[in-house]
Design an enzyme around this catalytic site. Structure first.
Site, mmCIF file in Angstrom:
data_model
loop_
_atom_site.group_PDB
_atom_site.id
_atom_site.type_symbol
_atom_site.label_atom_id
_atom_site.label_comp_id
_atom_site.label_asym_id
_atom_site.label_seq_id
_atom_site.Cartn_x
_atom_site.Cartn_y
_atom_site.Cartn_z
ATOM 1 N N CYS A 72 0.840 -1.207 0.000
ATOM 2 C CA CYS A 72 0.000 0.000 0.000
ATOM 3 C C CYS A 72 0.877 1.260 0.000
ATOM 4 O O CYS A 72 2.067 1.226 0.299
ATOM 5 C CB CYS A 72 -0.985 -0.022 1.170
ATOM 6 S SG CYS A 72 -0.422 0.827 2.664
ATOM 7 N N HIS B 166 -4.450 5.375 9.676
ATOM 8 C CA HIS B 166 -3.744 6.641 9.923
ATOM 9 C C HIS B 166 -4.618 7.565 10.741
ATOM 10 O O HIS B 166 -5.836 7.534 10.634
ATOM 11 C CB HIS B 166 -3.332 7.316 8.605
ATOM 12 C CG HIS B 166 -4.457 7.505 7.630
ATOM 13 N ND1 HIS B 166 -4.930 6.466 6.852
ATOM 14 C CD2 HIS B 166 -5.208 8.582 7.317
ATOM 15 C CE1 HIS B 166 -5.921 6.918 6.095
ATOM 16 N NE2 HIS B 166 -6.119 8.195 6.356
ATOM 17 N N HIS C 103 -5.184 11.626 11.437
ATOM 18 C CA HIS C 103 -4.889 13.002 11.045
ATOM 19 C C HIS C 103 -4.726 13.814 12.327
ATOM 20 O O HIS C 103 -5.600 13.770 13.202
ATOM 21 C CB HIS C 103 -6.051 13.603 10.246
ATOM 22 C CG HIS C 103 -6.390 12.871 8.987
ATOM 23 N ND1 HIS C 103 -6.045 13.345 7.733
ATOM 24 C CD2 HIS C 103 -7.053 11.706 8.769
ATOM 25 C CE1 HIS C 103 -6.500 12.499 6.809
ATOM 26 N NE2 HIS C 103 -7.112 11.496 7.407
HETATM 27 P P1 5GP Z 1 -8.167 9.472 4.387
HETATM 28 O O1 5GP Z 1 -9.165 10.146 3.500
HETATM 29 O O2 5GP Z 1 -7.856 8.073 3.951
HETATM 30 O O3 5GP Z 1 -8.506 9.584 5.839
HETATM 31 O O4 5GP Z 1 -6.855 10.354 4.263
HETATM 32 C C1 5GP Z 1 -5.805 10.074 3.405
HETATM 33 C C2 5GP Z 1 -4.865 11.262 3.474
HETATM 34 O O5 5GP Z 1 -3.642 10.887 2.902
HETATM 35 C C3 5GP Z 1 -5.369 12.492 2.714
HETATM 36 O O6 5GP Z 1 -5.457 13.596 3.602
HETATM 37 C C4 5GP Z 1 -4.314 12.696 1.624
HETATM 38 O O7 5GP Z 1 -4.051 14.060 1.372
HETATM 39 C C5 5GP Z 1 -3.105 11.977 2.190
HETATM 40 N N1 5GP Z 1 -2.213 11.392 1.206
HETATM 41 C C6 5GP Z 1 -2.575 10.576 0.167
HETATM 42 N N2 5GP Z 1 -1.480 10.210 -0.536
HETATM 43 C C7 5GP Z 1 -0.423 10.810 0.074
HETATM 44 C C8 5GP Z 1 0.988 10.796 -0.187
HETATM 45 O O8 5GP Z 1 1.498 10.171 -1.133
HETATM 46 N N3 5GP Z 1 1.770 11.519 0.644
HETATM 47 C C9 5GP Z 1 1.264 12.230 1.698
HETATM 48 N N4 5GP Z 1 2.132 12.920 2.446
HETATM 49 N N5 5GP Z 1 -0.041 12.264 1.983
HETATM 50 C C10 5GP Z 1 -0.876 11.560 1.181
HETATM 51 ZN ZN ZN Z 2 0.249 -0.335 4.398
#
Ligand code: 5GP
Ligand code: ZN
Length: 118
Positions: free
Chosen positions: A2, A95, A97
């Site tokens: 991933c 993850h 935030h």
């Molecule tokens: P989710 O919507 O899954 O809670 O959040 C995924 C987060 O990962 C988003 O805020 C997005 O901006 C961040 N993100 C996705 N791909 C990358 C990446 O390649 N590098 C970094 N630094 N953040 C990422």
């Molecule tokens: Zn992973």
């Protein structure tokens, strides 16, 4: 593998905030607030549903340290984990935030009215 496992393995570059043997903190690529950091376990779990409680405890301690490192522990911040489809999870590696650096909004939250659930 991933996308966040690739970030842990340094196959994809990222902006490091803090790191130890078990966890990694790095700046979100698309920040939604002046401070927007992602905290992940180095072990792959699909979401919060899957992390063992003991590991979650250690992750909590790590996030407290991250907030201090970022200088937002006293001004205040928010920790969010999106889980699954309704949670709006886009990356399938657990993850959190960590967002702050300014007064955060607490706005319209769901597509349905809360009273419809009960
Ligand atoms: P989710 O919507 O899954 O809670 O959040 C995924 C987060 O990962 C988003 O805020 C997005 O901006 C961040 N993100 C996705 N791909 C990358 C990446 O390649 N590098 C970094 N630094 N953040 C990422
Ligand atoms: Zn992973």
């Amino acid at each position: 593998m991933c996308i966040f496992c690739k970030i842990i393995n340094k196959e994809i570059p990222s902006n490091t905030v803090a790191e130890n043997e078990e966890f990694y903190a790095f700046h979100d690529i698309n920040p939604k607030a002046p401070v927007h950091v992602l905290v992940i376990p180095k072990t792959h779990y699909n979401s919060f549903n899957d992390i063992p409680g003991e590991m979650m405890g250690k992750m909590g301690t790590f996030m407290q340290e991250v907030a201090k490192t970022l200088g937002i522990d006293q001004s205040g911040y928010r920790i969010i984990s999106n889980i699954g489809e309704n949670g709006g999870q886009e990356v399938g590696h657990l993850h959190f935030h960590v967002v702050g650096g300014a007064k955060l909004h607490w706005g319209h939250f769901a597509d349905a009215d809360p009273k419809d659930f009960f």
